[in-house]
Scaffold this active site. Structure first.
Site, mmCIF file in Angstrom:
data_model
loop_
_atom_site.group_PDB
_atom_site.id
_atom_site.type_symbol
_atom_site.label_atom_id
_atom_site.label_comp_id
_atom_site.label_asym_id
_atom_site.label_seq_id
_atom_site.Cartn_x
_atom_site.Cartn_y
_atom_site.Cartn_z
ATOM 1 N N HIS A 8 68.414 105.909 22.452
ATOM 2 C CA HIS A 8 69.204 105.840 23.997
ATOM 3 C C HIS A 8 70.629 105.139 23.693
ATOM 4 O O HIS A 8 70.960 104.834 24.883
ATOM 5 C CB HIS A 8 68.237 105.253 24.861
ATOM 6 C CG HIS A 8 66.965 106.027 24.948
ATOM 7 N ND1 HIS A 8 65.911 105.726 24.125
ATOM 8 C CD2 HIS A 8 66.676 106.892 25.947
ATOM 9 C CE1 HIS A 8 64.805 106.597 24.535
ATOM 10 N NE2 HIS A 8 65.386 107.121 25.583
ATOM 11 N N ASP A 15 53.355 106.297 -17.879
ATOM 12 C CA ASP A 15 52.411 105.230 -17.019
ATOM 13 C C ASP A 15 51.616 106.006 -15.700
ATOM 14 O O ASP A 15 50.644 105.479 -15.346
ATOM 15 C CB ASP A 15 53.276 104.103 -16.523
ATOM 16 C CG ASP A 15 53.429 103.087 -17.702
ATOM 17 O OD1 ASP A 15 52.553 102.837 -18.478
ATOM 18 O OD2 ASP A 15 54.330 102.325 -17.824
ATOM 19 N N HIS A 67 48.598 98.511 -23.524
ATOM 20 C CA HIS A 67 48.611 99.901 -23.275
ATOM 21 C C HIS A 67 49.567 100.326 -23.934
ATOM 22 O O HIS A 67 49.981 101.685 -24.209
ATOM 23 C CB HIS A 67 48.769 100.071 -22.018
ATOM 24 C CG HIS A 67 49.978 99.922 -21.277
ATOM 25 N ND1 HIS A 67 50.574 98.762 -21.257
ATOM 26 C CD2 HIS A 67 50.919 101.025 -20.845
ATOM 27 C CE1 HIS A 67 51.702 98.726 -20.451
ATOM 28 N NE2 HIS A 67 51.985 100.215 -20.170
ATOM 29 N N HIS A 98 52.081 104.959 -24.309
ATOM 30 C CA HIS A 98 53.563 105.061 -24.682
ATOM 31 C C HIS A 98 53.773 105.423 -26.303
ATOM 32 O O HIS A 98 55.129 105.527 -26.725
ATOM 33 C CB HIS A 98 54.541 103.835 -24.492
ATOM 34 C CG HIS A 98 54.393 103.449 -22.979
ATOM 35 N ND1 HIS A 98 54.872 104.136 -22.123
ATOM 36 C CD2 HIS A 98 54.163 102.228 -22.546
ATOM 37 C CE1 HIS A 98 54.711 103.658 -20.829
ATOM 38 N NE2 HIS A 98 54.146 102.419 -21.153
ATOM 39 N N ASP A 151 50.121 93.714 -19.295
ATOM 40 C CA ASP A 151 49.427 94.689 -19.994
ATOM 41 C C ASP A 151 50.239 95.079 -21.184
ATOM 42 O O ASP A 151 50.909 96.092 -21.174
ATOM 43 C CB ASP A 151 49.048 95.814 -19.278
ATOM 44 C CG ASP A 151 47.846 96.646 -19.818
ATOM 45 O OD1 ASP A 151 47.992 96.725 -21.152
ATOM 46 O OD2 ASP A 151 47.141 97.319 -19.416
#
Lengths: 443, 191
Positions: free
Chosen positions: A100, A358, A204, A209, A201
């Site tokens: 408006h 990931d 991992h 990877h 982490d």
């Protein structure tokens, strides 16, 4: 809620990734009360410069004021609740809603209402219809944060012990900047899944990877396929009071950057290390040349050494919007900045192959608990439990191993505490009992 | 860092801002079409090594950008509005190919499936005598695991080098990806 997090044993309920009721509680108790990253000061240097940001699922306008301060407002028109500003960044002295035509000044006040006299007959209370302001905005080393809770502790207190570690790359380095606009993409996971991964982490990396490590020829490549563990004493895990945590791998600063870029970064950092040691001491100088993976509670992550800065914006319990920037030291030569930028977006950007590695883990960990039986499982973050300690030279609770889950436990310890905290008034900043909770934890 | 408009020019994609003289040589058009079709087929079927070795020029400049949303009339805010999703040379593309083919790339085991649908082929003169600018529109669908479907829809601006045997190699690829926030999880596939 009571059996969601078991700090004593380092366990969490898998349901925390999927429970819609819990998600609503998180929005109220965490995103409504914690300091949330907005932008970097360098993105809005001049009066009227603004960016749009997210605080939980709320959109906010972050605006540089005439006096140089920064304010943030809900990006919601006070008339019928439409979005006021549809762009991500710019410079405006007024924000006009496209519904408006109500307009707001840079300080959030209601500036004009079309046909105000004719249609409202002077009955509208302008003071009550300014943009809803975010209660607190503050900056740490150029990183701007906002907090919806007027009773919240200060940003400096909230960062607490982790400032010692942040200062290594935010201050001792000579200061950093986030390069350009963020990359943005959607991942179908709970917002905590990537944040917990970045908080600590290192486990991992070699496996998830494996292929990325093998082809990137980076300093991390020897870990590919779990061929090799970092040797004893190669790193540490750190948990702090407010859930912020990090992992350190000593002396491998260009980390995941590809070999050619890593060489240039090493040469560049070698020119600065001596001065940093002189001013900040040998330990901080060593950390400057180390790789730090960390998260700031609740949803900011960074990789100092792979130059990556991320926010994980919640979009419901099972969806997260990822914003990714490259971090560079301000005084980095421009050509090296560009190499760093390409390295970040090639690894952790929208087309980054580390990022894609990931995605699957975060998505499956977040979605499988839709299963009635799966959601009753306990998730395990017990690596290194019972060995956490305090050290004179490093703040926080320390797990003395390059690979461990100390900072997972620290992250969820505070997650549990903030969910149960009635208000910041009930919070005792001087209570050191949190350290003992982590140190005493055991299987 | 550059603004998106500068990148468009650097990549030669601004040729399509106007109405360039289109090549009407049906034999040439047919060969260009066959070349782009072959690329789609190699990429759809996971033959990424052949794609890189046989279809991509050693000087390849492979750029995909996202553009930060700004007001059209914005004048006072000048930081670059572009985000490079890809800014790859041949070496960087080679690393991606190696990663895709690596036996420990868990993402592509089981295989991902792709279908590329290309259309709206237009060809005009390139930046040199032996080059051609090619514009196409694409719908790329990735299907993986049990339920995942990701769609990527975009216009592609390529420059081809005509090789001495009258074949082609891609030497430039430019895409201004139209979704600001990429809905398709990640873009670790070749557009």
């Amino acid at each position: 809620m009571d059996d969601l997090i078991d700090t004593k044993r380092g366990l969490q309920s898998a349901s925390m990734f999927i429970d819609p009721h819990l998600y609503e509680v998180e929005m109220e108790k965490i995103f409504g009360r914690c300091w949330l990253f907005l932008t970097h000061e360098s993105a809005i240097p001049n009066y009227g410069d603004f960016v749009t940001a997210k605080m939980g699922e709320d959109e906010v306008l972050v605006v540089r004021q005439a006096d140089g301060t920064v304010k943030a407002f809900l990006n919601v028109c006070r008339h019928r609740g439409a979005r006021v500003c549809p762009v991500e960044a710019g410079n405006r002295r007024a924000f006009v809603c496209s519904y408006h035509g109500w307009s707001y000044a840079a300080d959030g006040s209601l500036a004009t209402v079309p046909f105000e006299k004719e249609l409202y007959g002077g009955k509208i209370d302008r003071c009550a219809h300014g943009l809803k302001e975010v209660a607190k905005v503050d900056s740490y080393r150029g990183f701007l944060f906002g907090n919806f809770d007027p009773g919240a502790i200060s940003l400096e207190d909230y960062l607490g012990d982790v400032r010692w570690y942040l200062d290594i790359w935010m201050e001792a380095s000579g200061g950093v900047e986030l390069i350009g606009a963020p990359a943005r993409s959607i991942v179908h996971c709970n917002w905590k899944a990537p944040t917990e991964n970045f908080v600590g982490d290192a486990y991992h990396v070699g496996w998830t990877h494996a292929s990325s490590l093998a082809v990137s020829r980076s300093m991390f490549s020897p870990m590919s396929g779990n061929q090799r563990l970092p040797p004893a004493g190669a790193g540490a895990q750190i948990a702090t009071r407010f859930g912020h945590g990090l992992g350190i791998l000593y002396d491998v600063n260009p980390g995941g950057q590809p070999a050619q870029t890593a060489e240039k970064i090493l040469a560049w950092q070698a020119t600065k290390k001596g001065k940093i040691a002189e001013k900040y001491g040998e330990l901080k100088a060593r950390f400057y040349g180390s790789h730090l993976n960390g998260s700031l509670f609740p949803n900011v992550s960074y990789l100092w050494g792979t130059n990556t800065f991320k926010i994980w914006q919640p979009r419901g319990p099972s969806e997260t919007e990822v914003w990714t920037w490259a971090i560079a030291e301000k005084d980095t030569p421009e050509d090296l900045k560009r190499d760093i930028y390409n390295g970040v977006h090639g690894t952790f950007g929208t087309a980054g192959y580390w990022e894609a590695d990931d995605n699957d883990n975060m998505e499956s960990a977040s979605l499988l608990p839709t299963g009635w039986q799966s959601r009753k499982l306990r998730l395990n973050a017990q690596m290194g439990i019972g060995n956490d300690t305090v050290m004179d030279e490093m703040p926080g609770v320390i797990g003395q191993a390059a690979i461990g889950e100390t900072s997972y436990r620290g992250y969820y310890r505070f997650y549990d505490e903030i969910l149960k905290l009635p208000s910041w008034d009930a919070f005792d900043l001087n209570d050191e009992g949190w350290k003992q909770q982590l140190i005493d934890a055991d299987c | 860092m550059e603004n998106a408009n500068q990148i468009v020019k650097t990549m030669g994609a601004d040729v399509w801002d106007g109405d360039p003289e289109l090549i009407a040589d049906h034999d040439l058009l047919h060969r260009v079409q066959a070349f782009t079709n072959r690329e789609a087929r190699l990429l759809d079927t996971g033959r990424v090594r052949e794609w890189l070795d046989e279809m991509i020029h050693p000087d390849i400049c492979y750029v995909i950008i996202s553009r930060q949303l700004r007001y059209i009339e914005e004048r006072r805010y000048s930081p670059p509005d572009s985000v490079f999703i890809y800014d790859d040379d041949h070496g960087a593309l080679n690393a991606r190919v190696e990663q895709q083919l690596h036996p420990q790339n868990w993402r592509v085991n089981p295989h991902e499936a792709y279908v590329r649908i290309g259309t709206n082929l237009e060809v005009t003169k390139g930046s040199a005598k032996d080059r051609l600018f090619v514009r196409t529109n694409w719908h790329l669908r990735r299907m993986r695991r049990q339920y995942e479907i990701d769609d990527f829809i975009y216009s592609r601006h390529d420059e081809l080098v005509i090789t001495p045997d009258q074949g082609f190699k891609f030497v430039k690829r430019f895409i201004a990806f139209p979704e600001r926030c990429v809905q398709g999880r990640n873009m670790t596939l070749f557009l």
